[in-house]
Design a protein around this motif. Structure first.
Motif, PDB file in Angstrom:
ATOM      1  N   ARG A 106      37.681  30.316  36.976  1.00  0.00           N
ATOM      2  CA  ARG A 106      37.270  30.850  38.277  1.00  0.00           C
ATOM      3  C   ARG A 106      35.821  31.308  38.202  1.00  0.00           C
ATOM      4  O   ARG A 106      35.147  31.059  37.216  1.00  0.00           O
ATOM      5  N   GLY A 107      35.356  31.972  39.258  1.00  0.00           N
ATOM      6  CA  GLY A 107      34.012  32.555  39.240  1.00  0.00           C
ATOM      7  C   GLY A 107      32.917  31.508  39.330  1.00  0.00           C
ATOM      8  O   GLY A 107      31.905  31.598  38.651  1.00  0.00           O
ATOM      9  N   TRP A 128      32.849  31.679  29.057  1.00  0.00           N
ATOM     10  CA  TRP A 128      31.918  31.824  30.178  1.00  0.00           C
ATOM     11  C   TRP A 128      30.778  30.842  29.998  1.00  0.00           C
ATOM     12  O   TRP A 128      30.330  30.587  28.875  1.00  0.00           O
ATOM     13  N   GLN A 156      34.054  31.121  34.586  1.00  0.00           N
ATOM     14  CA  GLN A 156      34.740  31.895  33.555  1.00  0.00           C
ATOM     15  C   GLN A 156      36.114  31.272  33.370  1.00  0.00           C
ATOM     16  O   GLN A 156      36.700  30.806  34.341  1.00  0.00           O
TER      17      GLN A 156
END
Lengths: 120, 251
Positions: free
Chosen positions: B219-220, B173, B195
């Motif tokens: 993603r994220g 992250w 992430q």
């Protein structure tokens, strides 16, 4: 059956499994009698080496290869010198100060001293 | 000399020494330079069945680095830092702190992300390796005055050696903590949030040669590019998959 041999004259009379492990995994560079340790091992593929790693270092060949490449490249130490045969091991151990190696007990003679006979 | 910011700083060019196909980008990429000119002082305290290594280091560096697909000049002056590392030969716990003055890009040049800004790096790391099970984790913070991103990042890896094969999973992250400084300016492309999840394995083919396979899904990104070169704000892409096959050898 394997034994740990040290140089006949001047070497310690005994060594513990943990002390041997520390020397072969670069955690200690001293023999029990204070001498600088010089470790020898047999080449990969040798059944004696496999038995030693199973009993003492408790590490696989792949782990040891990766471990020593990191130690060498980061300047932390050099792996034990590899000998191609048990008789070569015996002769280099008998003539090197502070040396330690492993041998089949049937090969032990007056030129080396048995410091540890591990039980499995 | 290699900047000792990370647990794997010293093996960055020695993929063979690492379990992964690539070190987790979230932690290893925010500092785009690797080596400095200077010195260090190192002392190791050996105990019965553990050891503690401390190191102070200092120096400077001038290098070029990639930032979102552009080459920028990086100058770090007055680098001073401290690392400490405790191990019982299965567990390792590590801490690092460094501070310096950073210039990124050039005055009057196409890119100027700050000149002589105060910067700090903080990191905590831990690992466990008993020959069979493997655990690695690092938590890092980069703080730079001015518009350059301040980021927090972390990863955790689990692995298991099964004879010559070491499967692993990694979660990581990264997030920039100072997006407000770039709001409404073209530099908001520097904002980052991502992430990533990796599934891979290392295969020790023969002595000194390892092959690695890795699938990473990221993603994220939120309202950021996710730190992906070529992605646009607001997101041409909101996720990505990276497949890696790598052959590492040591001589």
């Amino acid at each position: 059956m394997q034994t740990f041999s040290v140089k006949r004259s001047g070497g310690p009379d005994s060594i513990t499994k943990q002390q041997v492990r520390n020397i072969y995994l670069n955690r200690s560079s001293q023999m029990p009698d204070g001498q600088r340790a010089v470790a020898f091992e047999l080449a990969p593929g040798n059944s004696m080496r496999d038995e030693f790693n199973e009993l003492i270092t408790e590490r696989s060949d792949a782990w040891l290869q990766s471990f020593w490449s990191r130690q060498v490249l980061t300047g932390k130490g050099q792996p034990p010198t590899e000998m191609s045969s048990a008789s070569g091991m015996k002769s280099v151990v008998s003539s090197t100060l502070g040396s330690i190696g492993y041998l089949d007990s049937t090969l032990v003679d007056d030129s080396v001293k048995v410091a540890l006979t591990p039980e499995d | 000399m290699r900047l000792p910011l990370f647990m794997e700083s010293e093996t960055l060019e020695i993929g063979y020494g690492q379990p992964w196909a690539r070190p987790p980008e979230a932690v290893y990429d925010p500092v785009p330079v690797r080596s400095y000119l200077g010195g260090d002082l190192d002392h190791t305290f050996n105990f019965e069945s553990s050891s503690l290594e401390t190191r102070i280091f200092g120096g400077h560096l001038e290098d070029e680095a990639d930032s979102l697909g552009q080459t920028v000049d990086v100058e770090l002056r007055n680098i001073t830092g401290l690392t400490t590392n405790w191990t019982d030969y299965a567990w390792i716990f590590r801490g690092v702190y460094a501070q310096l003055r950073a210039s990124v890009g050039s005055v009057g040049g196409p890119i100027n992300l700050g000149q002589d800004e105060k910067a700090e790096f903080m990191g905590l790391g831990m690992s466990y390796d008993d020959g069979a099970w493997l655990l690695m984790s690092e938590l890092t913070r980069v703080k730079v005055d001015g518009v350059f991103q301040n980021t927090d990042s972390a990863y955790i890896t689990f692995g298991r050696r099964i004879v010559e094969v070491t499967p692993y999973i990694t979660a990581s992250w990264i997030e920039s903590k100072d997006n407000f400084k770039r709001d409404g300016t073209p530099l908001d492309v520097l904002d980052v949030r991502r992430q990533a999840y990796s599934l891979g394995f290392r295969w020790d083919l023969v002595s000194s040669v390892a092959m690695k396979f890795d699938w990473t899904h990221a993603r994220g990104f939120g309202n950021t590019t996710g730190g992906l070169i070529g992605n646009q704000l607001g997101g041409s892409y909101d996720s990505t998959d990276v497949y890696t096959v790598r052959l590492n050898a040591a001589f």
